[in-house]
Design an enzyme around this catalytic site. Structure first.
Site, PDB file in Angstrom:
ATOM      1  N   ARG A 136       0.818  -1.233  -0.066  1.00 58.65           N
ATOM      2  CA  ARG A 136      -0.077   0.196  -0.098  1.00 58.65           C
ATOM      3  C   ARG A 136       1.119   1.434  -0.119  1.00 58.65           C
ATOM      4  NH1 ARG A 136      -3.865   0.265  -2.103  1.00 58.65           N
ATOM      5  NH2 ARG A 136      -4.819   1.793  -0.794  1.00 58.65           N
ATOM      6  N   ILE A 137       1.835   1.285   0.741  1.00 56.85           N
ATOM      7  CA  ILE A 137       2.542   2.459   1.105  1.00 56.85           C
ATOM      8  C   ILE A 137       3.684   2.719  -0.176  1.00 56.85           C
ATOM      9  CG2 ILE A 137       4.424   3.885   2.369  1.00 56.85           C
ATOM     10  CD1 ILE A 137       1.484   3.707   3.469  1.00 56.85           C
ATOM     11  N   CYS A 287       2.483   5.909  10.728  1.00 55.40           N
ATOM     12  CA  CYS A 287       1.185   7.134  10.211  1.00 55.40           C
ATOM     13  C   CYS A 287       0.635   7.864  11.570  1.00 55.40           C
ATOM     14  CB  CYS A 287       0.181   6.202   9.518  1.00 55.40           C
ATOM     15  SG  CYS A 287      -0.688   4.865  10.342  1.00 55.40           S
ATOM     16  N   THR A 288       0.269   6.903  12.409  1.00 56.46           N
ATOM     17  CA  THR A 288      -0.202   7.643  13.651  1.00 56.46           C
ATOM     18  C   THR A 288       0.478   8.560  14.430  1.00 56.46           C
ATOM     19  OG1 THR A 288      -1.889   5.536  13.971  1.00 56.46           O
ATOM     20  CG2 THR A 288      -1.472   7.075  15.931  1.00 56.46           C
ATOM     21  N   HIS A 314      -8.707   3.321  13.924  1.00 56.57           N
ATOM     22  CA  HIS A 314      -7.838   3.054  13.028  1.00 56.57           C
ATOM     23  C   HIS A 314      -8.677   2.313  11.725  1.00 56.57           C
ATOM     24  CE1 HIS A 314      -4.224   2.348  10.565  1.00 56.57           C
ATOM     25  NE2 HIS A 314      -3.401   3.096  11.363  1.00 56.57           N
ATOM     26  N   THR A 317      -6.109  -2.952   8.613  1.00 60.31           N
ATOM     27  CA  THR A 317      -4.616  -3.024   7.399  1.00 60.31           C
ATOM     28  C   THR A 317      -4.498  -4.444   7.138  1.00 60.31           C
ATOM     29  OG1 THR A 317      -3.412  -3.516   9.417  1.00 60.31           O
ATOM     30  CG2 THR A 317      -3.695  -1.179   8.632  1.00 60.31           C
ATOM     31  N   THR A 345      -1.496   0.239  20.314  1.00 64.57           N
ATOM     32  CA  THR A 345      -0.659   0.925  19.577  1.00 64.57           C
ATOM     33  C   THR A 345       0.673   1.447  20.455  1.00 64.57           C
ATOM     34  OG1 THR A 345      -0.659   3.071  18.092  1.00 64.57           O
ATOM     35  CG2 THR A 345      -2.013   2.774  20.024  1.00 64.57           C
ATOM     36  N   GLY A 346       1.740   1.553  19.474  1.00 63.38           N
ATOM     37  CA  GLY A 346       2.859   2.154  20.287  1.00 63.38           C
ATOM     38  C   GLY A 346       3.124   3.576  20.023  1.00 63.38           C
ATOM     39  N   ASN A 451      -4.167   7.491   6.708  1.00 59.64           N
ATOM     40  CA  ASN A 451      -2.989   6.738   7.078  1.00 59.64           C
ATOM     41  C   ASN A 451      -2.130   6.106   6.114  1.00 59.64           C
ATOM     42  OD1 ASN A 451      -5.717   5.378   7.783  1.00 59.64           O
ATOM     43  ND2 ASN A 451      -4.610   3.666   6.995  1.00 59.64           N
TER      44      ASN A 451
END
Length: 475
Positions: A136-137, A287-288, A314, A317, A345-346, A451
């Protein structure tokens, strides 16, 4: 037909005429001079007539009224006479500045752009870029690089993937050509299966098949001193990412995921000053983290952040299952399209890597939801200084327009806005002003973010700086 109606129709016709002349001038400045024109942060490149007119309507968020497109046309005509070298020019801000001075347009531009006037044709560095992974990216990065080919000091030379089938390259090209979220590729794509190349508009991309990042000789394809953009996320520490640097022709590597260990995590606009000339391995964070860190920096600088919690809503994914099945991660084995999935999430802790003053002050969690793109971060914060809804929103709106974070933070105030409206946003995060909650020193700020594409724009900014091909921006 009333006189007022006739006047409005004539005004529209004049706008169309001006837009029709602006479009080729904007394209020519980009192709021949490497000058990218924007209007309050929004690119004017490849706009349609209607798109050009709408961009001038967008200016009312900054000026309180539409920007006169005929004024823009006069400025752009003058720019074509300056033989400019590579630069980025925000016409909206430039026109604002010029109107506050008594100089003629020509004299003002000659003074304002003196450092780049008359410099076109001088040799500029062009850096080879390789995309390692084409998910995707990777494909969105390819679209951005192709769209800006010849105008960023970067050229996409190759993608590296594992061969999945005999017609692998055809499938890769098809995924680049058609995207269910971001729409079709704007241009033509030609595949040469014998040479393993994809020609996308004017960009020739070599497709290289490899199972190991250390086993590619890029010089065989005429690629040298390349920046490798690792989109796989498989190697996230310095030891793993340094495998790329064992390849002839590769000199730097950037990861499009949070880096581990001593790898620098860069959020462009916040801590990109940490990118040094001799850095060879770094990360563009997540992204976050890119969405929330600029907003948190702005809030901390203005009001002070004592502590808080970040909850992200989110989009699902590719690491989740489409239907219930085994997954090594907790809960992610449940059907992504049917469930809200609570997961970790980190990003909240990762903020501290770009903004050390918030270390230990934030907690975080995430809920994956059944949408394919665009997410939201809810910042529930306790501030050092009290504020109000109007003051806080006014500050964030002004930050989005006139601060050093204006390319990272956007601001919207629409009662009908939903997530799909933010697909294609080029900013790292978009503050939803109508959702802001304030109770003295307790605030809740809602930040939308694409994102995929918004994050990809941040990655490109990091790549350009790491590659040493940043160009000046005016004003």
């Amino acid at each position: 037909m009333t006189d007022a109606t006739t006047a409005r129709l004539n005004e529209w016709a004049n706008k169309q005429t001006a837009a029709e002349e602006l479009i080729p001038l904007t394209g020519r400045l980009y192709r021949e001079n490497d000058v990218l024109l924007t209007l309050f942060g929004r690119s004017l490149l490849n706009k349609s007539v209607i798109g050009m007119i709408k961009a001038h309507r967008y200016a009312r968020h900054f000026l309180g009224e539409d920007l006169d497109i005929e004024v823009t046309l006069r400025i752009v005509r003058a720019l074509t006479e300056l033989d400019l070298g590579p630069t980025r020019i925000d016409l909206g801000r430039l026109i604002q500045k010029q109107q506050n001075q008594s100089d003629s347009v020509e004299d003002f531009l000659s003074t304002e752009l003196a450092s780049v006037a008359g410099t076109n044709g001088q040799d500029g560095a062009v850096r080879d870029i390789v995309l390692y992974g084409f998910g995707r990216i990777g494909r969105l990065l390819a679209r951005i690089l192709i769209d800006r080919a010849g105008g960023t000091g970067m050229r996409l030379r190759a993608i590296v993937v594992r061969k999945g089938s005999d017609d692998d390259i055809v499938k890769r090209a098809s995924l680049l050509r058609r995207d269910s979220v971001h729409g079709k590729f704007d241009g033509s794509i030609v595949v040469d299966e014998e040479a393993n190349t994809i020609q996308a508009n004017g960009t020739l991309i070599q497709v290289i098949y490899s199972n190991d990042p250390s086993q590619v000789d890029y010089t065989e394809y005429g690629i040298n001193d390349a920046v490798i953009v690792d989109n796989t996320g498989k190697w996230r520490d310095e030891e793993g990412l340094s495998k790329h640097l064992e390849c002839p022709g590769a000199s730097k590597v950037i990861l499009t995921a949070p880096g581990k260990g001593d790898v620098k995590n860069i959020v462009y606009g916040v801590n990109d000053a940490a990118i040094l000339e001799d850095d060879t391995v770094m990360s563009a964070a997540s992204c976050t983290t890119n969405a929330i860190t600029p907003v948190l920096k702005a809030l901390h600088d203005k009001y002070g952040v004592r502590n808080g919690h970040v909850e992200t809503v989110h989009s699902f994914t590719n690491d989740q299952n489409l239907i219930d099945n085994f997954h090594k991660g907790s809960r992610r084995g449940r059907a992504a399209g049917l469930n809200m999935v609570l997961t970790e999430t980190g990003a909240a802790k990762a903020v501290a890597k770009a903004l050390p003053e918030l270390r230990g002050k934030l907690s975080g969690n995430a809920i994956r939801v059944p949408t394919p793109n665009v997410s939201m971060a809810i910042l529930n914060l306790n501030l050092e200084n009290a504020t109000s809804v109007d003051e806080l929103n006014g500050f964030l709106r002004e930050t989005s327009m006139n601060s050093e974070l204006r390319n990272q933070i956007d601001y919207v105030s629409s009662p009908e806005l939903v997530s799909s409206d933010l697909v294609g946003s080029k900013r790292a995060g978009v503050v939803d002003g109508l959702a802001t909650i304030v109770d003295d020193d307790r605030v809740v700020v809602y930040v939308w973010y694409d994102n995929e594409f918004g994050y990809s724009c941040q990655v490109i900014r990091c790549v350009a700086k790491m590659a040493g091909v940043d160009v000046p921006a005016f004003p």
